[in-house]
Design a protein around this motif. Structure first.
Motif, PDB file in Angstrom:
ATOM      1  N   SER A 176       4.493  -5.340  -0.311  1.00  0.00           N
ATOM      2  CA  SER A 176       3.404  -5.639   0.624  1.00  0.00           C
ATOM      3  C   SER A 176       2.091  -5.001   0.182  1.00  0.00           C
ATOM      4  O   SER A 176       1.021  -5.596   0.338  1.00  0.00           O
ATOM      5  N   ASP A 177       2.175  -3.791  -0.390  1.00  0.00           N
ATOM      6  CA  ASP A 177       0.969  -3.124  -0.884  1.00  0.00           C
ATOM      7  C   ASP A 177       0.397  -3.845  -2.108  1.00  0.00           C
ATOM      8  O   ASP A 177      -0.822  -4.029  -2.225  1.00  0.00           O
ATOM      9  N   ARG A 178       1.285  -4.233  -3.017  1.00  0.00           N
ATOM     10  CA  ARG A 178       0.826  -4.884  -4.247  1.00  0.00           C
ATOM     11  C   ARG A 178       0.128  -6.205  -3.967  1.00  0.00           C
ATOM     12  O   ARG A 178      -0.814  -6.578  -4.656  1.00  0.00           O
TER      13      ARG A 178
END
Length: 273
Positions: free
Chosen positions: A8-10
């Motif tokens: 999700s961060d990437r």
């Protein structure tokens, strides 16, 4: 050490905005998640017990010597049973410990220095606060501060940067004190927040006008300072702050949202000026 960047961060995925609904509380889930994040960021149950016992002024159980399950369960019990505001004290203490460990690691020429466990802890805690509608945030300085809606946070940050950049240290300090009063635990100092925020705005107006009159008088003496009819709104906010921040009526204290509104108005007008 904390785990690598998640999917999700990437790819920039984040939960939608959740309205703030929790301030004077710390749920059972929050208490458990806090400890899980601390473990992910490299702390052991033994170190966590030292931190928690120091914050709560409790003596570690000498009969518990194994990390799992004994010390871990002891830490969980201590955190589960403490007052809600102590949970946020523990958040600050954990962050402080991680900062010290980061500093020691960065000074070691043979240790990896491309990541910060304190920063990872702060990011994960704040993400959880936003996801669950918790009205607190862990600042980069390590203090848990009151968090408002996103527009409020934007205005607050911009005003602080502007006041500092223009050398208005007194006004900047008054705004900082207002935000501190909103963040006091277990009970926010709402009248203090109102007084300090309006003092910040008054300080800016006095500096611009080169006079020492009150904010209300200066607004009348300089009708073009704030474009009409917005000047009337600022003047009325000043009147409200005088009534609810200084001249209180018994049984009629200001609400948190009212104090937050006044702080937001003062910050945005100060930034504009």
């Amino acid at each position: 050490m904390h785990s690598p960047e998640r999917f999700s961060d990437r790819h920039g995925y984040a939960p939608s905005h959740v309205e703030i609904s929790i301030r004077n509380d710390a749920s059972e889930e929050l208490r458990g998640v806090l400890l899980d994040i601390a473990i992910e960021c490299g702390l052991t149950p033994r170190i966590l017990r030292q931190i928690v016992c120091q914050v709560l002024r409790r003596r570690p159980n000498p009969a518990n010597w194994s990390e799992y399950p004994n010390i871990w369960e002891e830490v969980q019990t201590l955190v589960d049973e403490c007052e809600w505001y102590r949970v946020y004290d523990i958040v600050e203490a954990i962050h402080e410990e991680l900062c010290e460990r980061d500093e020691a690691r960065f000074e070691d020429p043979f240790a990896p220095s491309d990541s910060s466990d304190a920063e990872a802890f702060r990011r994960e805690v704040n993400d959880y606060f936003r996801m669950r509608g918790i009205g607190w945030q862990l600042s980069s300085e390590g203090s848990v501060e009151a968090r408002g809606p996103e527009p409020f946070e934007t205005v607050k940050k911009q005003a602080q940067q502007t006041l500092q950049a223009t050398g208005r240290s007194t006004a900047s300090n008054e705004l900082r004190l207002a935000l501190q009063d909103l963040s006091r635990r277990p009970t926010a100092d709402l009248t203090g927040a109102i007084q300090h925020s309006m003092a910040a705005l008054e300080c800016v107006v006095r500096d611009i006008c080169g006079a020492s009159e009150t904010l209300g008088r200066l607004l009348k003496q300089h009708p073009g300072l704030v474009p009409p009819p917005l000047d009337q709104s600022v003047e009325k906010a000043w009147g409200y702050a005088s009534q609810r921040g200084r001249h209180l009526l018994e049984g009629e204290p200001p609400e948190f949202e009212e104090a937050e509104l006044i702080v937001g108005i003062a910050a945005s007008v100060a930034d504009y000026l």
